[in-house]
Design a protein around this motif. Structure first.
Motif, PDB file in Angstrom:
ATOM      1  N   ASN A  20      14.346  -7.461 -25.779  1.00 42.43           N
ATOM      2  CA  ASN A  20      13.857  -8.156 -24.318  1.00 42.43           C
ATOM      3  C   ASN A  20      14.754  -9.422 -24.181  1.00 42.43           C
ATOM      4  O   ASN A  20      15.656  -9.510 -23.330  1.00 42.43           O
ATOM      5  CB  ASN A  20      12.696  -8.349 -24.247  1.00 42.43           C
ATOM      6  N   ASP A  21      14.817 -10.067 -25.572  1.00 47.04           N
ATOM      7  CA  ASP A  21      15.482 -11.216 -25.700  1.00 47.04           C
ATOM      8  C   ASP A  21      17.165 -10.994 -25.318  1.00 47.04           C
ATOM      9  O   ASP A  21      17.739 -11.440 -24.828  1.00 47.04           O
ATOM     10  CB  ASP A  21      15.843 -11.686 -27.011  1.00 47.04           C
ATOM     11  N   TYR A  62      18.057  -8.597 -23.093  1.00 46.67           N
ATOM     12  CA  TYR A  62      18.511  -7.630 -22.200  1.00 46.67           C
ATOM     13  C   TYR A  62      18.561  -9.156 -21.285  1.00 46.67           C
ATOM     14  O   TYR A  62      19.712  -9.317 -20.380  1.00 46.67           O
ATOM     15  CB  TYR A  62      17.399  -7.148 -21.667  1.00 46.67           C
ATOM     16  N   ARG A  63      17.572  -9.909 -21.674  1.00 43.70           N
ATOM     17  CA  ARG A  63      17.701 -11.226 -20.829  1.00 43.70           C
ATOM     18  C   ARG A  63      18.866 -12.240 -21.212  1.00 43.70           C
ATOM     19  O   ARG A  63      19.920 -12.872 -19.890  1.00 43.70           O
ATOM     20  CB  ARG A  63      17.481 -11.822 -21.032  1.00 43.70           C
ATOM     21  N   GLU A  64      19.436 -11.793 -22.130  1.00 44.90           N
ATOM     22  CA  GLU A  64      20.877 -12.271 -22.889  1.00 44.90           C
ATOM     23  C   GLU A  64      22.043 -11.787 -21.556  1.00 44.90           C
ATOM     24  O   GLU A  64      23.102 -12.167 -21.399  1.00 44.90           O
ATOM     25  CB  GLU A  64      21.446 -12.079 -23.823  1.00 44.90           C
ATOM     26  N   ILE A  83      19.659 -14.364 -18.019  1.00 46.43           N
ATOM     27  CA  ILE A  83      18.554 -14.956 -18.173  1.00 46.43           C
ATOM     28  C   ILE A  83      18.441 -15.946 -19.333  1.00 46.43           C
ATOM     29  O   ILE A  83      18.214 -15.003 -19.990  1.00 46.43           O
ATOM     30  CB  ILE A  83      17.693 -14.440 -16.797  1.00 46.43           C
ATOM     31  N   GLY A  84      18.319 -16.978 -18.985  1.00 50.66           N
ATOM     32  CA  GLY A  84      17.174 -17.644 -19.963  1.00 50.66           C
ATOM     33  C   GLY A  84      18.525 -17.967 -21.370  1.00 50.66           C
ATOM     34  O   GLY A  84      17.727 -18.586 -22.419  1.00 50.66           O
TER      35      GLY A  84
END
Length: 67
Positions: free
Chosen positions: A53-54, A56-58, A62-63
């Motif tokens: 998930n981290d 994919y966020r990168e 996002i975030g």
């Protein structure tokens, strides 16, 4: 305590991020595939925090922390 699988995920995520920062999408793609494989093999009860998930966020931007 961190399990061996969790440590491996953290290490792969670190290399994924490094590859992204160094503009190496070819390497990042391999690292993402490794995270996806580890995630598929993870028991459902261990799905709380996932390195995938981290990643994919990168990819989505996002975030992300400033570089």
């Amino acid at each position: 305590m961190t399990s061996n699988a969790e440590q491996l995920e953290c290490d792969i995520l670190r290399v994924f991020r490094c590859a992204c920062q160094q503009d190496r999408p070819d390497i990042a793609e391999f690292m993402l595939a490794a995270l996806e494989k580890l995630d598929r093999d993870r028991p459902v009860c261990e799905q709380e925090h996932r390195a995938l998930n981290d990643a994919y966020r990168e990819i989505a931007g996002i975030g992300m922390s400033p570089r």
